[in-house]
Scaffold this motif. Sequence first.
Motif, short mmCIF file in Angstrom:
data_model
loop_
_atom_site.label_atom_id
_atom_site.label_comp_id
_atom_site.label_asym_id
_atom_site.label_seq_id
_atom_site.Cartn_x
_atom_site.Cartn_y
_atom_site.Cartn_z
N ALA A 85 0.84 -1.21 0.00
CA ALA A 85 0.00 0.00 0.00
C ALA A 85 0.87 1.25 0.00
O ALA A 85 0.57 2.23 -0.70
N ASP A 97 0.98 4.27 -2.87
CA ASP A 97 0.83 5.71 -2.58
C ASP A 97 1.94 6.52 -3.25
O ASP A 97 1.70 7.61 -3.78
N ARG A 155 -4.62 4.91 -5.09
CA ARG A 155 -4.86 5.24 -3.68
C ARG A 155 -6.04 4.45 -3.12
O ARG A 155 -6.02 4.03 -1.95
N ALA A 214 -4.73 1.08 -2.35
CA ALA A 214 -3.89 1.12 -1.15
C ALA A 214 -4.74 1.14 0.11
O ALA A 214 -4.46 0.45 1.11
#
Length: 711
Positions: A667, A671, A686, A689
Amino acid sequence: MTSELAVEADPFVLPMPSPDTPVVHDRWISLDNTHPNSRYSDDLWSLGPLTDNPGHHIHRTIWSKCPATLQPEMRLVIWTLINGELRPSYVKARSMQGRARDGVASMRNCILEWLKLARWLHQHGVNRLGECTTEHWTAFAAERTAAQNNRGHALKLLRWLADLWAFDRLSARPSGIIAPPWETGGIDDYLPADTANTGGENTTEPVDPAVIGPLLTWSIRIVEDFADDILAGWAQRRRMIAEVNATEPTSESLAALRRYLLPRIEAQAPLPAMEHRGHGTTLNRLYVAAITGAAYAQIQHLSGQLDLPKLTAQRPGACPMQLPVTGTINGRPWRQHLDFEEAPTLARHLATAAAIVIMYLTGMRPQEARTLRAGCCHDPEPGTTGPHLIRANHYKNVRDVDGYHISAGAERDVPWVAITPVVKAIRVLEKMVPEGELLFSSTHHDVVAQRKHHGALKAASLDQRVEQLIDWINTEAAAQGLPHQQVPTDPFGNIGLGRMRRTLAWHIARRPGGLIALAIQYGHMRTVLDGRTASGYGNRARRGFHGELDVETALAAADTAARLRDATAAGEKISGPAARRALVAAAQLPRFQGALTTPKAAAKFLARDGQVLFDNPDSFLICAFKRDMALCDPDSNATAPNQFACQTGCGNAVRTDSHARDARAHADTLDVRAALLPEPAGKRLRFHATRLRDLADAHDAQARTAGEAVA
């Protein structure tokens, strides 16, 4: 007893051969076999009349390697082996052999062992087989089996030696050799200790991922991007050589030759060079004769007059052919020109690259791939979208109605599926051989020496060519400024083509995301293989590549279970609806370890629905696969999940603390990537994530120790 009476008394006893008797009886020779038959008195016996597999060597018995004192008896018993059959009553009672007659390869091995015994007996003062004692048998067997590190092969060796006694009793004039002691008593005392290494296909190590990636990439590049140039260069070289051979010397051709050479000599310019075996760099006379129109004798004469070999060694130059270069690498031509002297080497590498593509991306056994013929892969019918199918012969355990091995093999009932790179490789090979010829014909692929060898390229020859191709790839990658695309040294040694089948199964079973070249193709093959469809990889009855894949899948599942057991024992917590079931399955693993090296055992292991664990690193979980609970839409007979279609909320999911940590780390990576991308791509990353962090948080909230989960 006369031979006639012997035959009347026992039909399994063969009549006494004469000096002109054929080594192989007509009844054992197939109608299509054209190999010459030796005579009993010949100094060399060929097993060619028994050999219909074009991928096999023609085995020969050289009688000068047998002691003269033992040779008459050995000739008779070997001739009996070649043409005789063991009595059915003996075969039934004998646990070491289930057939009355072996195939030609096993027959060859048997003969080799007998000749080793003959030489050993002669060295120990035994000059008649009837003088061989139990002590001799025991000593020789101990010497031979001591050299074996495989109990299974040692068992075969003792069986071949016992065959000497068995077939001697069927000859017209038995030598009277006694039965070896393991034939009348227990055999275990004469075998090496059993070990975990049981031999077979799955002791072969897969090719390292760091090796197969660039090797496959370059092989496909050679086949798809360079093949047209290489084939054009090879054809042009042959045309040039043919023209030189047909050219008669004239005063005009001599003048043209002088106009080409003399200015270069005076200007001290490079001269067309070649590496001559044992003589270093010298003038490329064929090339010079071809481009000037001179006769070979003229360039040979002028070469001596002007001391051209010495001048060429001092100033070696290229031998460019006037052909356009169409292939590119990274958008630029891969060659400035095609070289006359490099043409046969490139043709050789092209065939090797095609072999790698075919064997790796189909899962064929090497002996099947080496005996493919031009025309084996037909295009689908016009207007249809079906796959390309390869019609191939298989050889393993192919027998006739009497149970005898068929050397020519038999066509597979169900063909192999050919994905696009394989089709292109076959089409390239079809341009290198005549219609209907073997794609890997020894005659047509011996591009350097141009010898007329029998059948297909042999396994050892192709393995050697793979190593030569790797050397060429590494040199080429450096020259092209692509050192990162070089093929590293494999930790398990040479890249024999026999390792390709195991490697493909390893990557499909253990790298479901296809982390090396052609990931999409791996996904395609996994789907085909899981479905066991009629157009899949080989006949289901013979298992084909399915068995190999089952073994790799079972071994991967066993590794997953072992890692889960070790992780929870070390204190990692576990979560998920299938946590308890996964821990129970992991605890049962020791019952199966060491027994998953055969397709039958692997299939049985995988058939334990709900008790087999599959690692899915892309989804950060373990799947305790149970068909009726799976959300990945598996087939009704599937024994493994569709790992590309893993769904959130599936009742088969299991996570450990390691999975949660890996999910959070991924994750964070997403990002970072999202910050560098425009919307909406960054927004999607995003969102993914956040979803991974939610999965990790859910694990932390629900995680329990192994003891708590099982309770």
